[in-house]
Design a protein around this motif. Structure first.
Motif, short mmCIF file in Angstrom:
data_model
loop_
_atom_site.label_atom_id
_atom_site.label_comp_id
_atom_site.label_asym_id
_atom_site.label_seq_id
_atom_site.Cartn_x
_atom_site.Cartn_y
_atom_site.Cartn_z
N HIS A 182 -3.34 33.26 -43.14
CA HIS A 182 -2.15 33.08 -43.96
C HIS A 182 -2.47 32.33 -45.25
N ILE A 183 -3.28 31.29 -45.14
CA ILE A 183 -3.67 30.53 -46.33
C ILE A 183 -4.43 31.42 -47.31
N ALA A 184 -5.35 32.21 -46.78
CA ALA A 184 -6.21 33.03 -47.63
C ALA A 184 -5.43 34.14 -48.31
N PHE A 185 -4.71 34.95 -47.54
CA PHE A 185 -4.12 36.13 -48.17
C PHE A 185 -3.05 35.76 -49.18
N LEU A 186 -2.28 34.72 -48.91
CA LEU A 186 -1.22 34.36 -49.85
C LEU A 186 -1.80 33.88 -51.17
N GLN A 203 5.90 32.02 -63.09
CA GLN A 203 6.98 32.57 -62.29
C GLN A 203 7.03 32.01 -60.87
N LEU A 204 5.95 31.37 -60.43
CA LEU A 204 5.91 30.87 -59.05
C LEU A 204 7.03 29.86 -58.82
N PRO A 205 7.64 29.86 -57.64
CA PRO A 205 8.77 28.96 -57.36
C PRO A 205 8.38 27.50 -57.58
N PRO A 206 9.08 26.78 -58.46
CA PRO A 206 8.70 25.40 -58.78
C PRO A 206 8.73 24.47 -57.58
N GLU A 207 9.64 24.71 -56.63
CA GLU A 207 9.71 23.83 -55.46
C GLU A 207 8.46 23.97 -54.58
N VAL A 248 8.54 29.51 -48.75
CA VAL A 248 9.14 29.85 -50.04
C VAL A 248 8.20 30.72 -50.86
N LEU A 249 6.93 30.34 -50.90
CA LEU A 249 5.95 31.09 -51.68
C LEU A 249 5.72 32.48 -51.10
N LYS A 250 5.67 32.58 -49.79
CA LYS A 250 5.48 33.88 -49.14
C LYS A 250 6.68 34.79 -49.41
N ASP A 251 7.89 34.25 -49.28
CA ASP A 251 9.09 35.05 -49.55
C ASP A 251 9.10 35.54 -50.99
N PHE A 252 8.66 34.67 -51.91
CA PHE A 252 8.60 35.06 -53.32
C PHE A 252 7.65 36.23 -53.51
N MET A 253 6.47 36.18 -52.87
CA MET A 253 5.49 37.25 -53.02
C MET A 253 6.02 38.57 -52.44
N TYR A 254 6.70 38.51 -51.30
CA TYR A 254 7.23 39.72 -50.70
C TYR A 254 8.39 40.30 -51.51
N ALA A 255 9.07 39.44 -52.25
CA ALA A 255 10.20 39.91 -53.06
C ALA A 255 9.78 40.40 -54.44
N VAL A 259 6.20 44.32 -53.75
CA VAL A 259 7.05 45.48 -53.99
C VAL A 259 7.05 45.88 -55.47
N ASP A 260 6.14 45.31 -56.25
CA ASP A 260 6.10 45.60 -57.69
C ASP A 260 5.82 47.08 -57.93
N LYS A 261 6.65 47.71 -58.77
CA LYS A 261 6.52 49.15 -59.00
C LYS A 261 5.19 49.51 -59.64
N GLU A 262 4.72 48.64 -60.55
CA GLU A 262 3.45 48.94 -61.23
C GLU A 262 2.28 48.83 -60.25
N ALA A 263 2.30 47.75 -59.44
CA ALA A 263 1.19 47.53 -58.50
C ALA A 263 1.20 48.55 -57.36
N LYS A 264 2.40 49.04 -57.01
CA LYS A 264 2.53 49.89 -55.84
C LYS A 264 2.79 51.36 -56.18
N ARG A 265 2.64 51.71 -57.44
CA ARG A 265 3.01 53.08 -57.84
C ARG A 265 2.20 54.14 -57.13
N GLU A 266 1.02 53.80 -56.65
CA GLU A 266 0.17 54.77 -55.99
C GLU A 266 0.44 54.89 -54.49
N GLU A 267 1.28 54.01 -53.94
CA GLU A 267 1.42 53.98 -52.48
C GLU A 267 2.10 55.23 -51.91
N LYS A 268 2.96 55.90 -52.69
CA LYS A 268 3.55 57.15 -52.20
C LYS A 268 2.47 58.20 -52.00
N LYS A 269 1.44 58.13 -52.85
CA LYS A 269 0.32 59.06 -52.69
C LYS A 269 -0.46 58.76 -51.41
N VAL A 270 -0.53 57.47 -51.05
CA VAL A 270 -1.21 57.10 -49.80
C VAL A 270 -0.51 57.74 -48.61
#
Length: 333
Positions: A182-186, A203-207, A248-255, A259-270
């Motif tokens: 968990h520490i590594a991947f996040l 953009q990272l959550p200040p808290e 909080v940081l993990k929820d931010f990354m998943y949100a 799910v970023d459209k630019e980063a994940k644009r190829e996933e439909k092809k997968v």
């Protein structure tokens, strides 16, 4: 005394009373003669490090599919980073580093090509579903060494299958690897996302930043230090403050990033690639190597195709798809 026996004696004298001693292992499915040099968990570490599935991790996606650049993580570099974080924690808590390292090196052996996009595709297609942690256990129990498996100790196998979610490992070393993963991947996903231009550090959550730190190094150091300080009696825990900041940081990354459209644009092809390969191989299992044909005979075609596809690297899966579905140029002899 053999060198192994001397090492086991050192473990008795120096490790925490909560550590898993090599000499107390619950053993292997097929008993082995003790090695004169290596305790059992060190032997497992070596078996994992030298297996084919471990080498294939170098061409498997971590988060970003086929990134252009040398510095993005792959499933292999992620595994090595998890291993190092886990060893640091285990050494500080005087746990068994050999067991910790073996679990860490083996925890993602069953991961699919194309990261979690590939895992979701296989989970949808495979009867009974698919999860990489169960597949990792199948790899070490059966698929490696042409069906013989690696014959690992119970403690390493237990740590591998519990590293993601659900029940926790029965050893503190296995729990350390789950926390280290968990520490590594996040933190490393944050760094890769910033490198890719998908995320701005501001953009990272200040808290969360206020508690964990502004940089990757600060956050990893904070989380490791906190984990060591608040673990005890065989339990591996963060403080409530750090646990909350991590959430909080993990929820931010998943949100955002995940799910970023630019980063994940190829996933439909997968999904398309995995689905087409799965259907074609189920229709024509003879396209698979003989080892998987034997699995198809014994356990069913779906099981064999799932094993075959999940073991592929990104590059191999793409190349096989091209061979099966993309017209080849006519060659004049």
């Amino acid at each position: 005394m053999t060198i192994r026996e001397e090492t086991e004696a050192i473990e008795r004298q120096t490790l925490s009373r909560y550590a898993t001693l090599s000499e107390n292992s619950l053993g292997r499915r097929v008993p082995l003669e003790p090695d004169p040099i290596r305790p059992c968990f060190q032997r497992d570490r070596d078996r994992i490090l030298h297996c084919k599935a471990f080498r294939r991790l170098k061409q498997k996606t971590q988060v970003f599919l086929s990134p252009e650049g040398d510095h993005y993580r792959t499933r292999l570099t992620h595994t090595l980073e998890v291993s190092q974080i886990a060893r640091t924690i285990s050494r500080a808590l005087r746990l068994n580093e050999d067991l910790t390292e073996a679990i860490a090196l083996g925890h993602d052996l069953g991961h699919t090509p194309f990261g979690h996009a590939g895992e979701r595709a296989l989970n949808r297609l495979c009867p009974g579903g698919f999860s990489h942690y169960r597949q990792s256990l199948r790899v070490v129990d059966y698929l490696e060494r042409d069906g013989q498996g690696l014959d690992l100790t119970w403690e390493v196998r237990n740590g591998i299958v519990t590293h993601t979610s659900g029940a926790w490992a029965r050893t503190p070393e296995g729990c350390v690897v789950r926390r280290a993963d968990h520490i590594a991947f996040l933190n490393h996903d944050i760094e890769d996302a910033i490198t890719a231009g998908v995320l701005d550090a501001r953009q990272l959550p200040p808290e969360a930043v206020a508690v964990l730190g502004h940089t990757k190094s600060e956050r990893i150091t904070t989380m490791i230090t906190d984990l060591v300080a608040h673990s005890g009696n065989g339990k591996i825990n963060f403080s409530p403050e750090v646990e909350a900041a991590y959430a909080v940081l993990k929820d931010f990354m998943y949100a955002t990033v995940y799910v970023d459209k630019e980063a994940k644009r190829e996933e439909k092809k997968v999904d398309k690639l995995i689905s087409e390969l799965y259907a074609r191989l189920c229709d024509e299992p003879a396209l698979m190597p003989n080892f998987y044909m034997q699995i198809a005979y014994n356990e069913g075609v779906d099981r064999a195709v799932t094993d075959y596809i999940s073991g592929m690297s990104d590059e191999f899966a793409t190349r096989l798809f091209e061979e099966l579905f993309v017209p080849q140029k006519w060659k004049v002899l």
